[in-house]
Design an enzyme around this catalytic site. Structure first.
Site, short mmCIF file in Angstrom:
data_model
loop_
_atom_site.label_atom_id
_atom_site.label_comp_id
_atom_site.label_asym_id
_atom_site.label_seq_id
_atom_site.Cartn_x
_atom_site.Cartn_y
_atom_site.Cartn_z
N ILE A 231 -20.49 10.96 38.54
CA ILE A 231 -19.37 11.89 38.70
C ILE A 231 -18.38 11.72 37.55
O ILE A 231 -17.23 12.12 37.65
CB ILE A 231 -18.64 11.68 40.05
CG1 ILE A 231 -18.18 10.22 40.23
CG2 ILE A 231 -19.52 12.10 41.21
CD1 ILE A 231 -17.27 10.01 41.45
N ARG A 233 -18.87 11.65 33.26
CA ARG A 233 -19.18 12.61 32.21
C ARG A 233 -20.67 12.52 31.92
O ARG A 233 -21.25 11.42 31.95
CB ARG A 233 -18.39 12.30 30.92
CG ARG A 233 -16.93 12.72 30.97
CD ARG A 233 -16.79 14.24 31.00
NE ARG A 233 -15.42 14.69 30.96
CZ ARG A 233 -14.67 15.00 32.02
NH1 ARG A 233 -15.19 14.90 33.24
NH2 ARG A 233 -13.44 15.43 31.87
N GLU A 262 -23.13 20.54 29.34
CA GLU A 262 -22.72 21.54 30.32
C GLU A 262 -22.41 22.87 29.63
O GLU A 262 -21.82 22.86 28.55
CB GLU A 262 -21.47 21.05 31.07
CG GLU A 262 -21.78 19.84 31.91
CD GLU A 262 -20.57 19.28 32.64
OE1 GLU A 262 -19.54 19.98 32.76
OE2 GLU A 262 -20.64 18.15 33.09
N HIS A 280 -20.18 20.50 38.32
CA HIS A 280 -18.92 19.85 37.94
C HIS A 280 -17.79 20.23 38.92
O HIS A 280 -16.80 20.86 38.56
CB HIS A 280 -18.51 20.18 36.50
CG HIS A 280 -17.61 19.14 35.90
ND1 HIS A 280 -17.75 18.67 34.60
CD2 HIS A 280 -16.56 18.47 36.42
CE1 HIS A 280 -16.82 17.76 34.36
NE2 HIS A 280 -16.08 17.62 35.46
N GLY A 282 -16.11 17.94 40.84
CA GLY A 282 -15.33 16.75 41.22
C GLY A 282 -13.93 17.05 41.73
O GLY A 282 -13.53 16.61 42.80
#
Ligand code: DGY
Length: 314
Positions: A231, A233, A262, A280, A282
């Site tokens: 979680i 990079r 990404e 992504h 989070g």
């Protein structure tokens, strides 16, 4: 009025407040590439950027108008903070406000992979479910297992607390510097030791110092029953090595919220059933994203008043 560029649409109340104090432009069309970032640094007094905008070293060359990058996000590895400093540009970030939301995604991934929730969801949606079966989609127990945290910062601690208090897990962690925490947890000396836990959760910041920290050797220290969660990079993990380990069955599964390039996610990874793949998410709660926007703006406001922004990082 100072000119402020907000590089992506953020919460409306934050934009409304910004408009009271600045001449605001909200950029449309996605992330800024290097050329657009360099131009923005010449045109605007302040910028509120985020992940994906390319503020690498070369964009800070020359005469800049901009004095602050009030980043929306705790991670700012898309900004070369040293080059910004050298060019007289302050960089700030948004710590704390996203800790709980990000830790919650860590637990979401631990549980989803362990309990094969992705596979189960796909089975139901596709119409392939044949009804309850004593051996249908057997997962692995989470309660009482061990968790290894890579990087015991704010988010690492929040994940560890949830694991300990919520699931009775034994917590081990690997951190560059010694770290005292206020819950039972054992700091180990090597990355290999932490990778030996039942669940491994990567929460270390991105950037040059942690790029490919989790390489084939580190993954090789995991047990075949191990589940890997990232979680932090994408670049912290050698993605090709991870795919390889998953394909070979060297580890049981992975839960990923972040990726090396990404939004590209390798087809080999997407083909794997033993992975739960999130885009992504989070910090993606409405409350958290509003708080992040507010904090980014507050830093820019402080800078505009000649004060040191409270969350300045460079
Ligand atoms: C963060 O704040 O670093 C999140 O990953 C979103 O950028």
């Amino acid at each position: 009025m100072k000119k402020l560029l907000i590089t992506r649409e953020i919460a409306a109340p934050v934009i409304a407040q910004a408009r009271e104090m600045f001449d605001v432009t909200v950029h449309e069309g996605g992330a800024l590439d290097g050329a657009a970032a360099a131009q923005a640094l010449r045109e605007y007094d302040a910028i509120l950027p985020t992940l994906g905008d390319d503020f690498s070293a070369p964009v800070f060359d020359g005469n800049l108008r901009c004095g602050i990058l009030g980043n929306f996000g705790v991670g700012y590895n898309h900004i070369d903070a040293a080059a910004a400093r050298a060019a007289g540009v302050t960089v700030s970030n948004t710590p704390d406000v996203l800790t709980d939301a990000t830790a919650d995604i860590g637990l979401t991934l631990i549980l989803a992979v362990a309990r094969r929730a992705g596979e189960g969801e796909r089975m139901v949606r596709s119409g392939a479910w044949g009804g309850f079966g004593p051996k249908n989609l057997l997962g692995t127990h989470v309660t009482g297992k061990s968790v290894g945290i890579v990087g015991m910062g704010r988010i690492g601690q929040a994940v560890a607390r949830r694991c300990h208090y919520g699931f009775g897990m034994e917590v081990v962690f690997f951190n560059r510097s010694p770290k005292a925490v206020d819950f039972p947890a054992r700091q180990v000396a090597t990355l290999a030791e932490v990778m030996g836990a039942d669940f491994v959760v990567v929460t270390t910041p991105g950037g040059a110092e942690t790029t490919k920290l989790i390489d084939a050797d580190a993954l090789g220290a995991m047990k075949p029953s191990g589940i890997f969660v990232n979680i932090s990079r994408g670049e912290v993990v050698d993605e090709a090595a991870l795919v390889d380990a998953l394909e070979r069955g060297a580890i049981t599964g992975a839960g990923l919220d972040v990726y090396e390039n990404e939004p590209q996610v390798p087809a080999r990874l997407r083909a794997l059933d033993n992975c739960v793949l999130l885009p992504h998410l989070g910090s993606a709660t409405a409350e958290t994203r509003q708080a992040m926007g507010q904090m980014a703006l507050d830093n820019i406001i402080a800078w505009s008043r000649g004060e040191t922004p409270p969350q300045a990082v460079n």
